[in-house]
Enzyme design. Sequence first.
Site, PDB file in Angstrom:
ATOM      1  CE  LYS A  56      -2.538  -0.603   3.713  1.00 24.62           C
ATOM      2  NZ  LYS A  56      -2.147  -1.943   4.190  1.00 24.62           N
TER       3      LYS A  56
ATOM      4  NE  ARG B 115      -5.244  -1.138  10.122  1.00 24.15           N
ATOM      5  CZ  ARG B 115      -4.240  -0.526   9.504  1.00 24.15           C
ATOM      6  NH1 ARG B 115      -4.401   0.645   8.975  1.00 24.15           N
ATOM      7  NH2 ARG B 115      -3.072  -1.127   9.421  1.00 24.15           N
TER       8      ARG B 115
ATOM      9  NE  ARG C 264       7.087  -2.681   6.403  1.00 20.97           N
ATOM     10  CZ  ARG C 264       5.786  -2.385   6.422  1.00 20.97           C
ATOM     11  NH1 ARG C 264       5.125  -2.180   5.302  1.00 20.97           N
ATOM     12  NH2 ARG C 264       5.145  -2.348   7.571  1.00 20.97           N
TER      13      ARG C 264
ATOM     14  NE  ARG D  78       5.446  -0.148  10.503  1.00 12.96           N
ATOM     15  CZ  ARG D  78       4.292  -0.160   9.833  1.00 12.96           C
ATOM     16  NH1 ARG D  78       4.199   0.386   8.638  1.00 12.96           N
ATOM     17  NH2 ARG D  78       3.223  -0.729  10.361  1.00 12.96           N
TER      18      ARG D  78
ATOM     19  NE  ARG E 131       1.322  -4.599  11.246  1.00  8.95           N
ATOM     20  CZ  ARG E 131       2.522  -4.567  10.662  1.00  8.95           C
ATOM     21  NH1 ARG E 131       3.555  -5.163  11.243  1.00  8.95           N
ATOM     22  NH2 ARG E 131       2.687  -3.945   9.525  1.00  8.95           N
TER      23      ARG E 131
HETATM   24  P1  ADP Z   1       0.109  -1.935   8.317  1.00 10.06           P
HETATM   25  O1  ADP Z   1       1.470  -2.190   7.744  1.00 10.06           O
HETATM   26  O2  ADP Z   1      -0.245  -2.914   9.401  1.00 10.06           O
HETATM   27  O3  ADP Z   1      -0.953  -1.764   7.259  1.00 10.06           O
HETATM   28  P2  ADP Z   1      -0.129   0.888   9.283  1.00 10.06           P
HETATM   29  O4  ADP Z   1       1.107   1.679   9.160  1.00 10.06           O
HETATM   30  O5  ADP Z   1      -1.276   1.221   8.386  1.00 10.06           O
HETATM   31  O6  ADP Z   1       0.323  -0.628   9.135  1.00 10.06           O
HETATM   32  O7  ADP Z   1      -0.657   0.929  10.784  1.00 10.06           O
HETATM   33  C1  ADP Z   1       0.175   0.612  11.865  1.00 10.06           C
HETATM   34  C2  ADP Z   1      -0.659   0.512  13.134  1.00 10.06           C
HETATM   35  O8  ADP Z   1      -1.316   1.765  13.386  1.00 10.06           O
HETATM   36  C3  ADP Z   1      -1.789  -0.503  13.081  1.00 10.06           C
HETATM   37  O9  ADP Z   1      -1.357  -1.820  13.410  1.00 10.06           O
HETATM   38  C4  ADP Z   1      -2.762   0.064  14.112  1.00 10.06           C
HETATM   39  O10 ADP Z   1      -2.326  -0.231  15.433  1.00 10.06           O
HETATM   40  C5  ADP Z   1      -2.619   1.569  13.904  1.00 10.06           C
HETATM   41  N1  ADP Z   1      -3.629   2.062  12.938  1.00 10.06           N
HETATM   42  C6  ADP Z   1      -3.376   2.561  11.687  1.00 10.06           C
HETATM   43  N2  ADP Z   1      -4.515   2.896  11.065  1.00 10.06           N
HETATM   44  C7  ADP Z   1      -5.532   2.616  11.930  1.00 10.06           C
HETATM   45  C8  ADP Z   1      -6.953   2.719  11.879  1.00 10.06           C
HETATM   46  N3  ADP Z   1      -7.590   3.178  10.785  1.00 10.06           N
HETATM   47  N4  ADP Z   1      -7.656   2.344  12.970  1.00 10.06           N
HETATM   48  C9  ADP Z   1      -7.050   1.871  14.066  1.00 10.06           C
HETATM   49  N5  ADP Z   1      -5.727   1.724  14.180  1.00 10.06           N
HETATM   50  C10 ADP Z   1      -4.959   2.085  13.131  1.00 10.06           C
END
Ligand code: ADP
Length: 210
Positions: free
Chosen positions: A13, A88, A122, A153, A164
């Site tokens: 993404k 999400r 990653r 990360r 996740r």
């Molecule tokens: P991923 O690689 O898991 O898609 P993101 O960078 O989008 O990672 O998100 C990292 C973390 O931030 C998630 O695991 C969650 O804890 C939090 N997070 C991100 N977006 C949301 C959302 N829309 N609602 C709730 N938590 C979120």
Amino acid sequence: MNLILLGAPGAGKGTQATKIADRYGLVHISTGDIFRANIKAGTEIGLLAKSYTDKGELVPDEVTCAIVRDRLTWEDCKKGYLLDGFPRNLFQAEELDKFAHIDGVVNINIDHALLMDRLCGRRVCRECGESYHVSTLGGKTTCARCGGELYQRKDDNPETVGARLAVYNEQTAPLIDYYTRKGIILNFTGSEAPAEALFEEVKAVLDKLA
Ligand code: ADP
Ligand code: ZN
């Protein structure tokens, strides 16, 4: 044009988001980036978010929705935006419908067998956010694009990645149906092929929408 980018963690993404935002002049809004910036800066939101992101769980909906709702009122969003990592779950999607109009949902489907290795290997640039896989770096620790320092990360470890992916399957995947029913889903298939190849396909579809 207002878009959502949907896909499992590790589907690519982030890379597509940068390319899409660049080409169509959209503001890239990543809730994950917003939380990481807050955690780094030690804000109140950061302190709260950390306990969830560390475990791979979702930050509570009220907090997340309030952040996005506010962000979308900024002047720059008038030119169009790309939501990356939001919504999400169904609650967030229904909330979003109350304060936004979405033109399309770019959904990246990918074989989940690829994701654990992708995420655990990653490395991300601290400066520009570009991501790499450790197997292609040959020991290099800086970004080929900007020279920034690469880091791993904190949530890219097997245990948190497992959580996740489970959250994605249970809570986020149902959004594919939600947006299919609304008639705005745009389906793509991610793979091990270079991100450029996928972007060519995305571009062909979005050019018609823009
Ligand atoms: P991923 O690689 O898991 O898609 P993101 O960078 O989008 O990672 O998100 C990292 C973390 O931030 C998630 O695991 C969650 O804890 C939090 N997070 C991100 N977006 C949301 C959302 N829309 N609602 C709730 N938590 C979120
Ligand atoms: Zn960089």
